[in-house]
Scaffold this active site. Structure first.
Site, mmCIF file in Angstrom:
data_model
loop_
_atom_site.group_PDB
_atom_site.id
_atom_site.type_symbol
_atom_site.label_atom_id
_atom_site.label_comp_id
_atom_site.label_asym_id
_atom_site.label_seq_id
_atom_site.Cartn_x
_atom_site.Cartn_y
_atom_site.Cartn_z
ATOM 1 N N HIS A 26 -58.380 -0.419 -62.795
ATOM 2 C CA HIS A 26 -59.482 0.191 -63.546
ATOM 3 C C HIS A 26 -60.446 -0.877 -64.039
ATOM 4 O O HIS A 26 -60.160 -1.599 -64.993
ATOM 5 C CB HIS A 26 -58.926 1.016 -64.714
ATOM 6 C CG HIS A 26 -59.980 1.747 -65.460
ATOM 7 N ND1 HIS A 26 -60.136 1.670 -66.828
ATOM 8 C CD2 HIS A 26 -60.974 2.562 -65.031
ATOM 9 C CE1 HIS A 26 -61.165 2.410 -67.186
ATOM 10 N NE2 HIS A 26 -61.682 2.964 -66.122
ATOM 11 N N GLU A 62 -57.778 -2.955 -66.179
ATOM 12 C CA GLU A 62 -56.499 -2.343 -66.538
ATOM 13 C C GLU A 62 -55.736 -2.070 -65.244
ATOM 14 O O GLU A 62 -56.241 -1.376 -64.362
ATOM 15 C CB GLU A 62 -56.724 -1.037 -67.311
ATOM 16 C CG GLU A 62 -57.240 -1.269 -68.724
ATOM 17 C CD GLU A 62 -57.623 0.024 -69.449
ATOM 18 O OE1 GLU A 62 -57.472 0.072 -70.681
ATOM 19 O OE2 GLU A 62 -58.093 0.965 -68.784
ATOM 20 N N ASN A 93 -60.243 3.612 -72.578
ATOM 21 C CA ASN A 93 -60.903 4.918 -72.626
ATOM 22 C C ASN A 93 -60.229 5.860 -73.614
ATOM 23 O O ASN A 93 -60.881 6.719 -74.210
ATOM 24 C CB ASN A 93 -60.950 5.550 -71.233
ATOM 25 C CG ASN A 93 -62.014 4.895 -70.377
ATOM 26 O OD1 ASN A 93 -62.826 4.115 -70.886
ATOM 27 N ND2 ASN A 93 -62.016 5.189 -69.103
#
Ligand code: NAD
Length: 596
Positions: free
Chosen positions: A142, A154, A192
């Site tokens: 990510h 990530e 997030n």
């Protein structure tokens, strides 16, 4: 033996995919960049050239390096072009069925040893992996937006991802100059999960006309030092993508109402207002894909209110209180040329406040930020008093006494008797309802909040809090005063936490919950927010500076006023406060500060 990655594939060349291609190609890897159609491929190529050309224009990339970078990218339509790559990263829209279809196809096309990675922000990597016959070679990688700039990656391992795949991907991240945090498969991962509740809350504030888009964004940039405001960030992420992420997080993450996308987001997506990529979102951009904001019908016309807007002339200001905020505020007003009357509860306190203001001004002289003459002039403008009666002829009073409603109400009742008519009466409260203070007077139209940030001489932001009784004239006066102080003011309604604290503290509380759930460590969570989102401090660093007791008190107020279950203070925060771990001030909070 560790895998050698020489060529990689990227599927989908939108906001993220194009940036990911750039990251790989900049670091010497051959990239096969794949889109769904010729038209989409051209858009993807334009995304990449736009970004690399900007890097050249800014002197961050040599022209020859840009040409070498572009020569390493092979553009193609369709997944068949990915037969010989060592790793594929998928960056198509955030829909599970689409991603599963693509992974099934990649599994068929790619060589058996290839690693298949997804850049999903919120979908289950595990669910995507089971669409293939090699779930042990499927992983989440990510990246953050913009991928060439943000340092964090990530790495998401599922319960079946092989550890050698994780090791090889971590080594690849290092080769790309990225910092990785490896975590398990949970909706929103670290960043997030902490970011999107905040973004959605900011949209809700805007939707409710609690404050303007410019003010919400300025508040978070100047009050917290964030690189972008939340609405500008929504435009960068893309409202369609943000909608899908929120929707998935809502469904996967325990149906937390804070993740239920604000209705406005869906409306904007339907209307084609997707943010930068479509040229219009919360703001209007020069053209689709451009980062440059241009004025539109919502852009405020005049930055500073003039006397013609009803602002009253203000020359003499009273500051009541003897704490950190009062001391800072006296300095700010005196330096800006106002005559100041400082009122405390006794001569001894006044002497201390005077000493503190002197010390701070002297520091300015030592640092070369203030001349000796200006320091003396500023001090000469302040009168030190222990009697409220000395406020009879001031034009504005700023109250900065202890954060207790009964004390503030009694003080405002006295000010109402003493001050001349037309004076603006301001409270610096950070958590009490301003209307309660206003109703202690016979002139609630002249009462408002002036929420300075600590340290007042340095922090550039002031929140002007308007109650349902505050007059336009009083607000205009406050704005004009802030402008003369050299501060940026934002105007907001009288709700717990105003703009900054209402958006900041729930995020900090969520970080504590994440730690409490053992999803990640304090260090990795701090890293993720700093390197993935460009925050100046991670949540645990900030909590230790702010004070855990202060954070808990603010979070309690927010919870009590809004009754939002997600705002309930994290039990770990309560326990740390009970244990006396208050942060830097007590030597220990989330970290031990005694040995540093
Ligand atoms: N936008 C962000 O800030 C951000 C940050 C990190 C991760 N992500 C994730 O990255 C992924 C992509 O998001 P985005 O914002 O770049 O989306 P986007 O809408 O900007 O781009 C998606 C691209 O995929 C292409 N595409 C669609 N179907 C395809 C197919 N079958 N084959 C090949 N290409 C296809 C589209 O043409 C489009 O160019 C999502 O999973 C998102 O959650 C987004």
């Amino acid at each position: 033996m560790a895998r050698e990655f020489t060529s990689v594939g990227v599927v989908g060349l939108g906001t993220m995919g194009a940036g990911i291609v750039e990251v790989f190609a900049r670091n010497g890897l051959d990239v096969v960049a794949v889109e769904i159609s010729d038209a989409a491929l051209e858009r993807g190529r334009a995304n990449l050239t736009g970004s690399t050309d900007r890097a050249v224009a800014r002197g961050k990339l040599a022209e020859a390096d840009r040409d070498a970078l572009m020569s390493r990218v092979h553009f193609a339509v369709g997944l068949d072009a990915l037969r010989s790559v060592d790793l594929v990263i998928e960056a198509v829209p955030e829909h599970l069925d689409l991603k599963q279809r693509i992974f099934a196809e990649l599994d068929r096309v790619c060589k058996p040893e290839a690693i298949l990675a997804t850049n999903t922000s919120s979908l289950s990597v595990t669910e995507i992996s089971v669409a293939t016959t090699r779930p042990n070679q499927v992983i989440g990688i990510h990246f953050f937006n913009p991928a060439p700039v943000m340092k964090l990656v990530e790495v998401v391992r599922t319960v079946v991802t092989s550890s050698d795949v994780v090791d090889d991907v971590e080594a690849l991240c290092a080769r790309l100059g990225k910092v990785d945090v490896t975590i398990s498969d949970r909706a929103g991962f670290i960043a997030n999960a902490l970011l999107f509740g905040y973004l959605n809350h900011a949209v809700t504030m805007f939707e409710a006309r609690y404050a303007s888009r410019e003010d919400i964004d300025a508040a978070m940039k100047l009050g917290c030092g964030l690189p972008m405001g939340p609405l500008a960030l929504m435009d960068l992420i893309g409202l369609d993508t943000a909608y899908e992420i929120l929707d998935t997080m809502y469904r996967r993450g325990g149906r937390d109402r804070r993740h239920a996308p604000a209705p406005l987001i869906k409306q904007m997506v339907t209307a084609g207002l997707l943010g930068r990529k479509s040229g219009r979102g919360f703001y209007t951009y020069e053209r689709p894909g451009s980062p440059k904001v241009v004025p539109d019908e919502h852009t405020p016309v005049a930055a500073e209110p003039a006397l013609t807007d009803g602002a009253r002339a203000t020359a003499k200001v009273g500051v009541v209180g003897s704490g950190t905020m009062a001391i800072g505020i006296i300095e700010v007003f005196a330096k800006a040329g106002y005559e100041v009357v400082s009122v405390t509860r006794g001569a001894e306190k006044s002497a201390k406040v005077c000493e503190a203001v002197k010390t701070s001004l002297n520091k300015g002289v030592v640092r070369g930020k203030l001349s000796e003459a200006d320091r003396d002039a500023a001090l000469g403008r302040v009168t030190w008093s222990a009697a409220l009666e000395h406020l009879a002829d001031v034009d504005l009073v700023v109250e900065a006494v202890v954060e207790e409603l009964s004390v503030k109400k009694a003080l405002f009742a006295s000010l109402d008797e003493i001050c001349k008519p037309g004076v603006v009466l301001a409270t610096t409260t950070s958590s009490l309802p301003v209307i309660d203070v206003a109703m202690a007077t016979q002139r609630p139209a002249d009462v408002l909040g002036l929420h300075f940030f600590n340290p007042a001489p340095i922090m550039p932001l002031v929140e002007i809090v308007r109650t349902i009784r505050t007059s336009g004239e009083a607000t205009a006066t406050a704005r004009a005063v802030c402008a003369r102080l050299g501060k940026t003011s934002v105007v907001c309604g009288d709700r717990s936490g105003f703009i900054v604290n209402a958006l900041l503290f729930p995020y900090l509380n969520d970080a504590v919950r994440m730690l409490e759930a053992n999803y990640s460590t304090a260090d990795d969570i701090d890293h993720a927010m700093k390197l993935g989102c460009g925050y100046p401090m991670g949540p645990f660093e900030l909590l230790d500076v702010v004070g855990l007791d202060v954070a808990l008190a603010i979070q309690r107020e927010l919870y009590l006023e809004l009754r939002e279950p997600g705002f309930a203070p994290a039990p770990l925060l309560e326990h740390l406060v009970t244990a006396g771990y208050l942060g830097r001030k007590s030597g220990r909070g989330f970290r031990d500060h005694t040995s540093r």
